[in-house]
Design a protein around this motif. Structure first.
Motif, PDB file in Angstrom:
ATOM      1  N   ASN A   1       0.819  -1.213   0.000  1.00  0.00           N
ATOM      2  CA  ASN A   1       0.000   0.000   0.000  1.00  0.00           C
ATOM      3  C   ASN A   1       0.852   1.262   0.000  1.00  0.00           C
ATOM      4  O   ASN A   1       0.323   2.375   0.021  1.00  0.00           O
ATOM      5  CB  ASN A   1      -0.972   0.008   1.182  1.00  0.00           C
ATOM      6  CG  ASN A   1      -0.284   0.133   2.529  1.00  0.00           C
ATOM      7  OD1 ASN A   1       0.933   0.282   2.617  1.00  0.00           O
ATOM      8  ND2 ASN A   1      -1.069   0.043   3.602  1.00  0.00           N
ATOM      9  N   GLY A   2       2.176   1.101   0.004  1.00  0.00           N
ATOM     10  CA  GLY A   2       3.082   2.223  -0.131  1.00  0.00           C
ATOM     11  C   GLY A   2       3.465   2.922   1.158  1.00  0.00           C
ATOM     12  O   GLY A   2       4.403   3.722   1.175  1.00  0.00           O
ATOM     13  N   TYR A   3       2.758   2.644   2.244  1.00  0.00           N
ATOM     14  CA  TYR A   3       3.082   3.303   3.508  1.00  0.00           C
ATOM     15  C   TYR A   3       4.423   2.809   4.048  1.00  0.00           C
ATOM     16  O   TYR A   3       4.737   1.617   3.967  1.00  0.00           O
ATOM     17  CB  TYR A   3       2.005   3.017   4.557  1.00  0.00           C
ATOM     18  CG  TYR A   3       0.752   3.850   4.431  1.00  0.00           C
ATOM     19  CD1 TYR A   3       0.376   4.724   5.425  1.00  0.00           C
ATOM     20  CD2 TYR A   3      -0.076   3.733   3.312  1.00  0.00           C
ATOM     21  CE1 TYR A   3      -0.787   5.477   5.329  1.00  0.00           C
ATOM     22  CE2 TYR A   3      -1.234   4.477   3.198  1.00  0.00           C
ATOM     23  CZ  TYR A   3      -1.576   5.350   4.223  1.00  0.00           C
ATOM     24  OH  TYR A   3      -2.732   6.096   4.106  1.00  0.00           O
ATOM     25  N   LEU A   4       5.182   3.717   4.634  1.00  0.00           N
ATOM     26  CA  LEU A   4       6.412   3.366   5.339  1.00  0.00           C
ATOM     27  C   LEU A   4       6.173   3.450   6.835  1.00  0.00           C
ATOM     28  O   LEU A   4       5.489   4.364   7.321  1.00  0.00           O
ATOM     29  CB  LEU A   4       7.551   4.317   4.949  1.00  0.00           C
ATOM     30  CG  LEU A   4       8.162   4.123   3.554  1.00  0.00           C
ATOM     31  CD1 LEU A   4       9.125   5.263   3.247  1.00  0.00           C
ATOM     32  CD2 LEU A   4       8.885   2.794   3.461  1.00  0.00           C
ATOM     33  N   GLY A   5       6.736   2.494   7.577  1.00  0.00           N
ATOM     34  CA  GLY A   5       6.560   2.473   9.025  1.00  0.00           C
ATOM     35  C   GLY A   5       7.702   1.761   9.704  1.00  0.00           C
ATOM     36  O   GLY A   5       8.665   1.332   9.060  1.00  0.00           O
ATOM     37  N   LYS A   6       7.593   1.602  11.015  1.00  0.00           N
ATOM     38  CA  LYS A   6       8.606   0.899  11.783  1.00  0.00           C
ATOM     39  C   LYS A   6       8.479  -0.604  11.560  1.00  0.00           C
ATOM     40  O   LYS A   6       7.388  -1.126  11.336  1.00  0.00           O
ATOM     41  CB  LYS A   6       8.463   1.230  13.266  1.00  0.00           C
ATOM     42  CG  LYS A   6       8.749   2.691  13.589  1.00  0.00           C
ATOM     43  CD  LYS A   6       8.617   2.972  15.081  1.00  0.00           C
ATOM     44  CE  LYS A   6       8.920   4.431  15.395  1.00  0.00           C
ATOM     45  NZ  LYS A   6       8.777   4.728  16.844  1.00  0.00           N
ATOM     46  N   ASP A   7       9.601  -1.297  11.645  1.00  0.00           N
ATOM     47  CA  ASP A   7       9.650  -2.740  11.417  1.00  0.00           C
ATOM     48  C   ASP A   7       9.221  -3.472  12.686  1.00  0.00           C
ATOM     49  O   ASP A   7       9.969  -3.521  13.658  1.00  0.00           O
ATOM     50  CB  ASP A   7      11.079  -3.151  11.027  1.00  0.00           C
ATOM     51  CG  ASP A   7      11.169  -4.611  10.614  1.00  0.00           C
ATOM     52  OD1 ASP A   7      10.197  -5.358  10.840  1.00  0.00           O
ATOM     53  OD2 ASP A   7      12.219  -4.991  10.071  1.00  0.00           O
ATOM     54  N   PRO A   8       8.019  -4.069  12.730  1.00  0.00           N
ATOM     55  CA  PRO A   8       7.568  -4.747  13.944  1.00  0.00           C
ATOM     56  C   PRO A   8       8.287  -6.070  14.205  1.00  0.00           C
ATOM     57  O   PRO A   8       8.281  -6.571  15.325  1.00  0.00           O
ATOM     58  CB  PRO A   8       6.075  -4.968  13.696  1.00  0.00           C
ATOM     59  CG  PRO A   8       5.946  -5.032  12.223  1.00  0.00           C
ATOM     60  CD  PRO A   8       6.992  -4.103  11.675  1.00  0.00           C
ATOM     61  N   LEU A   9       8.903  -6.644  13.176  1.00  0.00           N
ATOM     62  CA  LEU A   9       9.617  -7.908  13.352  1.00  0.00           C
ATOM     63  C   LEU A   9      11.059  -7.695  13.787  1.00  0.00           C
ATOM     64  O   LEU A   9      11.709  -8.634  14.262  1.00  0.00           O
ATOM     65  CB  LEU A   9       9.588  -8.717  12.043  1.00  0.00           C
ATOM     66  CG  LEU A   9       8.204  -9.081  11.498  1.00  0.00           C
ATOM     67  CD1 LEU A   9       8.350  -9.916  10.236  1.00  0.00           C
ATOM     68  CD2 LEU A   9       7.380  -9.819  12.536  1.00  0.00           C
ATOM     69  N   ASN A  10      11.560  -6.486  13.632  1.00  0.00           N
ATOM     70  CA  ASN A  10      12.942  -6.171  14.010  1.00  0.00           C
ATOM     71  C   ASN A  10      12.977  -4.769  14.622  1.00  0.00           C
ATOM     72  O   ASN A  10      13.294  -3.785  13.941  1.00  0.00           O
ATOM     73  CB  ASN A  10      13.859  -6.249  12.785  1.00  0.00           C
ATOM     74  CG  ASN A  10      15.324  -6.033  13.149  1.00  0.00           C
ATOM     75  OD1 ASN A  10      15.685  -5.949  14.327  1.00  0.00           O
ATOM     76  ND2 ASN A  10      16.167  -5.909  12.137  1.00  0.00           N
ATOM     77  N   PRO A  11      12.640  -4.661  15.898  1.00  0.00           N
ATOM     78  CA  PRO A  11      12.565  -3.341  16.540  1.00  0.00           C
ATOM     79  C   PRO A  11      13.883  -2.575  16.508  1.00  0.00           C
ATOM     80  O   PRO A  11      13.887  -1.350  16.651  1.00  0.00           O
ATOM     81  CB  PRO A  11      12.160  -3.681  17.980  1.00  0.00           C
ATOM     82  CG  PRO A  11      11.535  -5.039  17.902  1.00  0.00           C
ATOM     83  CD  PRO A  11      12.250  -5.754  16.807  1.00  0.00           C
ATOM     84  N   ASN A  12      14.999  -3.276  16.326  1.00  0.00           N
ATOM     85  CA  ASN A  12      16.296  -2.601  16.287  1.00  0.00           C
ATOM     86  C   ASN A  12      16.626  -1.999  14.923  1.00  0.00           C
ATOM     87  O   ASN A  12      17.649  -1.343  14.770  1.00  0.00           O
ATOM     88  CB  ASN A  12      17.407  -3.577  16.693  1.00  0.00           C
ATOM     89  CG  ASN A  12      17.258  -4.045  18.123  1.00  0.00           C
ATOM     90  OD1 ASN A  12      16.865  -3.263  18.999  1.00  0.00           O
ATOM     91  ND2 ASN A  12      17.555  -5.316  18.384  1.00  0.00           N
TER      92      ASN A  12
END
Length: 538
Positions: A116-127
């Protein structure tokens, strides 16, 4: 064990008949049982070829620690049981860098990356300090019942990631051209139309489906390439070439299937249970979401069932369609895989025995209002349907309910049943044309759950003890019969309308209220013989 689909279907029907005759009720009455279905026995990480009643509990415990009233009997009505825990799963969406290379597929084709094109934080790799895209798979291009326009089929959580997925929001293949994070708060929404190939039409998360459709963009001067599509799936064929499908069908236990996803590509598998429960935690959505009626699939290396296990699905495979291998009919929409228990240390390879999970395609069709055109005659991505545009309607599948011959044979065994069958046959070509080509009739047929009702009557013809349901997906049999009688009389010709008008009301009452096909035949035999409209005119 069954060698073909007819034998497999007969075994599934026999087992379901035993469950419906009382075995399910007795097993569900046990204090720890949360679900009962039919499927294959699991022994540790292995799956056998033995059909069993699968009894699901929240947590398994050694028999020695359970009070007698909590023990699941080893056998019920001659069928062995298999106690299984309700597993936890993870949605098969991937979180990837916007700079990661991905194929741009034009025309659009199943098995390719979308987002969908949105960029966000990686929930599988918080680091991970870098923003990521939430990527899934374009399952296949299908038809929308309301107007026969092409839409892409994928998952709810693919289009809804990071707060996107509103009606009219864009879907990109493979990602927006300007997916370069300029800094600032996350999530970040792209603004470019580059690689925008579709717009969200509907997205639903229910206890049965995780599904979404997006309408393929119509041709325009700015993005005409995004409107081109094919009804094929990448790498679907045994040799790795693109292949088509022949429609859809209900899934069965021990059915051999194949899927093509962005992450694991083409993987074959076996449906262990076509009606399994599952819990899922969504990274940016509901926690411990409870699914029922899901396909539980064990992947394996190419070849027959029992080949070495192979991971069936992983992150970025969300949205893949699950296809029966021999008929090439779609049976499911993949959305999740089993979570390892206990959790694995970081960077540990996933065991190949983890199950994949998919929603039944019959439930997806009902929720999304779609159909699967036959693309088996398409030759590669440069011919056949490859030149389709979003302005051209898609052919609807022919009205060929599974196993109707059994129902025909059962009706033909009765004098009055044979008369009813002859009347139906007289107008069969027109009815098929209306259901397949007349938009109002097609929509009414699917909204009335016509394919599911046809399958239920066919099952009752094969399995005398099977009781017809009172309703399917909220549609009662009375509503279905009334809706189809009304639309066929209104959209059909004078002869069909007269036939429906002059048919005794008791016949429609019998259709709407009979418990089995045997009951229907008995009710028909009790009707007086009346001439048809054509016979009276003659």
């Amino acid at each position: 064990m069954p060698h073909d689909l007819d034998e497999l279907r007969a075994v599934n029907d026999r087992m379901t008949g035993i469950l419906d005759a009382g075995a399910r009720a007795r097993l569900m009455a046990l204090p720890d049982t949360v679900h009962v279905s039919i499927g294959l026995r699991e022994v540790g990480d292995d799956v056998t070829q033995e059909f069993v009643f699968k009894v699901y509990v929240a947590e398994k415990a050694p028999a020695g620690r359970l009070a007698p009233e909590r023990l699941v009997p080893a056998e019920v009505d001659g069928v062995r049981t298999d106690v299984c825990e309700v597993l936890r799963g993870t949605p098969c969406i991937g979180y990837v860098s916007a700079a990661a290379p991905a194929a741009t597929d034009r025309p659009l084709i199943g098995g390719t990356k979308i987002c969908n094109g949105y960029l966000g934080k990686d929930p599988l790799n918080p680091n991970n300090p870098n923003p990521v895209l939430a990527a899934g798979t374009l399952g296949i291009v299908v038809g929308r019942l309301s107007d026969r326009k092409p839409v892409i089929l994928t998952n709810w959580h693919v289009v809804k990631a990071y707060g996107g997925g509103a009606k009219g929001d864009p879907v990109y293949q493979p990602e927006p051209l300007d997916a370069h994070y300029p800094g600032g708060p996350l999530p970040w929404k792209p603004t470019s139309a580059g690689n925008n190939v579709a717009v969200v039409d509907d997205a639903q998360l229910t206890h049965k489906v995780d599904a979404a459709i997006a309408q393929v963009n119509p041709p325009s001067s700015c993005c005409s390439s995004g409107s081109r599509y094919t009804l094929l799936i990448k790498e679907l064929n045994d040799n790795g070439s693109s292949g088509g499908i022949t429609g859809s069908m209900p899934p069965l236990a021990n059915m051999e299937v194949v899927k093509v996803g962005v992450a694991t590509r083409r993987v074959e598998g076996t449906i262990i249970d076509p009606d399994a429960p599952l819990f899922i935690d969504y990274p940016d959505g509901p926690q411990k979401w409870e699914f029922t009626g899901q396909l539980k699939i064990r992947g394996h290396e190419n070849g027959p069932a029992g080949s070495a296990p192979k991971l069936f699905a992983d992150h970025s495979d969300s949205g893949s369609v699950v296809v029966e291998k021999t008929t090439r009919k779609v049976v499911g929409l993949l959305h999740a895989r089993q979570l390892p228990s206990p959790p694995l240390p970081p960077n540990t390879p996933l065991p190949p025995t983890l199950f994949g999970y998919a929603s039944k395609i019959t439930d997806v069709i009902a929720a999304m209002g779609i159909y699967f055109p036959d693309s088996s005659a398409a030759h590669g991505v440069t011919g056949g349907f490859a030149d389709g545009t979003a302005q051209a309607p898609l052919d609807a599948p022919e009205l060929t309910p599974e196993l109707v011959p059994e129902l025909q044979r059962r009706l033909a065994a009765s004098v009055h049943g044979r008369a009813a069958l002859e009347r139906l046959t007289r107008h069969a070509e027109e009815i098929v044309r209306l259901v397949n080509r007349d938009r109002r009739t097609t929509v009414a047929w699917h909204r009335a759950q016509g394919p599911s009702w046809a399958a239920a009557f066919a099952r009752s013809a094969r399995v005398p003890e099977y009781r017809l349901p009172d309703e399917i997906e909220g549609v009662t049999r009375v509503q279905a019969v009334t809706a189809m009688r009304t639309v066929l009389a209104g959209r059909g010709g004078d002869a069909l309308a007269a036939e429906l008008r002059d048919t005794a009301p008791a016949v429609f009452t019998a259709l709407a209220t009979c418990r089995t096909v045997d009951d229907l035949v008995t009710a028909l035999d009790q009707q007086p013989t009346t001439p048809t409209a054509a016979e009276r005119r003659g």
